[in-house]
Design a protein around this motif. Sequence first.
Motif, mmCIF file in Angstrom:
data_model
loop_
_atom_site.group_PDB
_atom_site.id
_atom_site.type_symbol
_atom_site.label_atom_id
_atom_site.label_comp_id
_atom_site.label_asym_id
_atom_site.label_seq_id
_atom_site.Cartn_x
_atom_site.Cartn_y
_atom_site.Cartn_z
ATOM 1 N N VAL A 43 -5.020 -5.117 -9.157
ATOM 2 C CA VAL A 43 -5.473 -4.110 -8.198
ATOM 3 C C VAL A 43 -5.311 -2.724 -8.781
ATOM 4 O O VAL A 43 -4.401 -2.500 -9.557
ATOM 5 C CB VAL A 43 -4.573 -4.156 -6.912
ATOM 6 C CG1 VAL A 43 -5.130 -3.207 -5.878
ATOM 7 C CG2 VAL A 43 -4.489 -5.561 -6.366
ATOM 8 N N LEU A 66 -8.830 -7.655 -0.871
ATOM 9 C CA LEU A 66 -8.416 -6.356 -1.426
ATOM 10 C C LEU A 66 -9.361 -5.245 -1.003
ATOM 11 O O LEU A 66 -8.936 -4.130 -0.717
ATOM 12 C CB LEU A 66 -8.347 -6.451 -2.946
ATOM 13 C CG LEU A 66 -7.166 -7.276 -3.435
ATOM 14 C CD1 LEU A 66 -7.232 -7.471 -4.936
ATOM 15 C CD2 LEU A 66 -5.857 -6.598 -3.052
ATOM 16 N N ALA A 67 -10.646 -5.566 -0.950
ATOM 17 C CA ALA A 67 -11.607 -4.544 -0.499
ATOM 18 C C ALA A 67 -11.301 -4.169 0.954
ATOM 19 O O ALA A 67 -11.319 -2.980 1.320
ATOM 20 C CB ALA A 67 -13.026 -5.097 -0.630
ATOM 21 N N VAL A 118 0.868 -1.184 0.000
ATOM 22 C CA VAL A 118 0.000 0.000 0.000
ATOM 23 C C VAL A 118 0.901 1.228 0.000
ATOM 24 O O VAL A 118 1.809 1.334 0.840
ATOM 25 C CB VAL A 118 -0.915 0.024 1.245
ATOM 26 C CG1 VAL A 118 -1.735 1.298 1.290
ATOM 27 C CG2 VAL A 118 -1.828 -1.207 1.267
ATOM 28 N N VAL A 160 -4.045 7.653 -0.840
ATOM 29 C CA VAL A 160 -3.557 6.295 -1.145
ATOM 30 C C VAL A 160 -3.322 6.258 -2.652
ATOM 31 O O VAL A 160 -4.262 6.436 -3.432
ATOM 32 C CB VAL A 160 -4.590 5.231 -0.722
ATOM 33 C CG1 VAL A 160 -4.104 3.839 -1.119
ATOM 34 C CG2 VAL A 160 -4.868 5.309 0.780
ATOM 35 N N ALA A 182 -5.614 1.417 -7.122
ATOM 36 C CA ALA A 182 -5.891 2.158 -5.869
ATOM 37 C C ALA A 182 -7.188 2.944 -6.029
ATOM 38 O O ALA A 182 -7.617 3.195 -7.117
ATOM 39 C CB ALA A 182 -4.753 3.120 -5.590
ATOM 40 N N ILE A 213 -2.134 0.290 -4.539
ATOM 41 C CA ILE A 213 -2.291 -0.947 -3.774
ATOM 42 C C ILE A 213 -2.001 -2.063 -4.771
ATOM 43 O O ILE A 213 -2.665 -2.155 -5.809
ATOM 44 C CB ILE A 213 -3.724 -1.101 -3.217
ATOM 45 C CG1 ILE A 213 -4.068 0.007 -2.235
ATOM 46 C CG2 ILE A 213 -3.885 -2.471 -2.543
ATOM 47 C CD1 ILE A 213 -5.492 -0.062 -1.695
ATOM 48 N N ARG A 239 -8.249 -1.972 0.980
ATOM 49 C CA ARG A 239 -8.555 -0.627 0.498
ATOM 50 C C ARG A 239 -9.180 0.205 1.612
ATOM 51 O O ARG A 239 -8.837 1.367 1.826
ATOM 52 C CB ARG A 239 -9.498 -0.725 -0.707
ATOM 53 C CG ARG A 239 -9.197 0.267 -1.820
ATOM 54 C CD ARG A 239 -9.975 -0.053 -3.082
ATOM 55 N NE ARG A 239 -9.240 -0.995 -3.925
ATOM 56 C CZ ARG A 239 -9.751 -2.116 -4.425
ATOM 57 N NH1 ARG A 239 -10.997 -2.463 -4.134
ATOM 58 N NH2 ARG A 239 -9.040 -2.908 -5.180
ATOM 59 N N GLU A 240 -10.094 -0.451 2.340
ATOM 60 C CA GLU A 240 -10.766 0.242 3.444
ATOM 61 C C GLU A 240 -9.760 0.582 4.543
ATOM 62 O O GLU A 240 -9.733 1.712 5.050
ATOM 63 C CB GLU A 240 -11.875 -0.682 3.974
ATOM 64 C CG GLU A 240 -12.905 -0.026 4.861
ATOM 65 C CD GLU A 240 -13.351 -1.033 5.922
ATOM 66 O OE1 GLU A 240 -13.718 -2.174 5.531
ATOM 67 O OE2 GLU A 240 -13.261 -0.713 7.115
ATOM 68 N N ALA A 259 -6.570 0.974 4.166
ATOM 69 C CA ALA A 259 -5.645 1.980 3.622
ATOM 70 C C ALA A 259 -6.214 3.376 3.848
ATOM 71 O O ALA A 259 -5.506 4.298 4.249
ATOM 72 C CB ALA A 259 -5.409 1.733 2.139
ATOM 73 N N ASP A 260 -7.513 3.508 3.619
ATOM 74 C CA ASP A 260 -8.148 4.826 3.784
ATOM 75 C C ASP A 260 -8.334 5.194 5.247
ATOM 76 O O ASP A 260 -8.216 6.368 5.613
ATOM 77 C CB ASP A 260 -9.504 4.848 3.072
ATOM 78 C CG ASP A 260 -9.357 4.807 1.562
ATOM 79 O OD1 ASP A 260 -8.284 5.256 1.068
ATOM 80 O OD2 ASP A 260 -10.263 4.305 0.881
#
Lengths: 91, 91
Positions: free
Chosen positions: B89, B56-57, B6, B75, B91, B78, B60-61, B63-64
């Motif tokens: 993937v 991955l979802a 990430v 971000v 971002a 990813i 992503r969550e 990461a934010d």
Amino acid sequence: MPTIVVEVMPKAELLDPQGKAVAGVLGRLGKTRFTSVRLGKRFELTVDGPVDEAVLAEVRELADSVLSNAVIEDVVGIHVVGADSTVGVSA
Amino acid sequence: MPTIVVEVMPKAELLDPQGKAVAGVLGRLGKTRFTSVRLGKRFELTVDGPVDEAVLAEVRELADSVLSNAVIEDVVGIHVVGADSTVGVSA
């Protein structure tokens, strides 16, 4: 203008307290599928002019001498993003 | 085990004092082709098991919400490295 991304990570065998702290947070959030987290640095160098082998050699040298501490870190990636890049890269 | 990388960078419009400091060093070394330097973070999350869309979802969550501060950071990437990755993937 092209941008060169330099990625630096702590050496694998070293303790990574910041990474451990983040891993602890993920564990407390119940995100237990992530067995470890490591935290490094990502540099973006904007280059005035095209990126050729000479520029990349210069960046590789700077990555080792200025952008990372060779005792505790490894340069794990150098790649070019954006216009005028004429060469591929490997760290 | 697969690793998910990430990448987080300071928002472009914000002052980046660390990046400026590095740019200053490059300038003093005579490396004037580099017009700006920005410094961000690179996380490596080791995943126990294969990486699919659900994982991955989740990343992503995270990461934010955990790995970046949405007020001052973006971000920017990813991606999955290593075995068992079944999906691409963005971002």
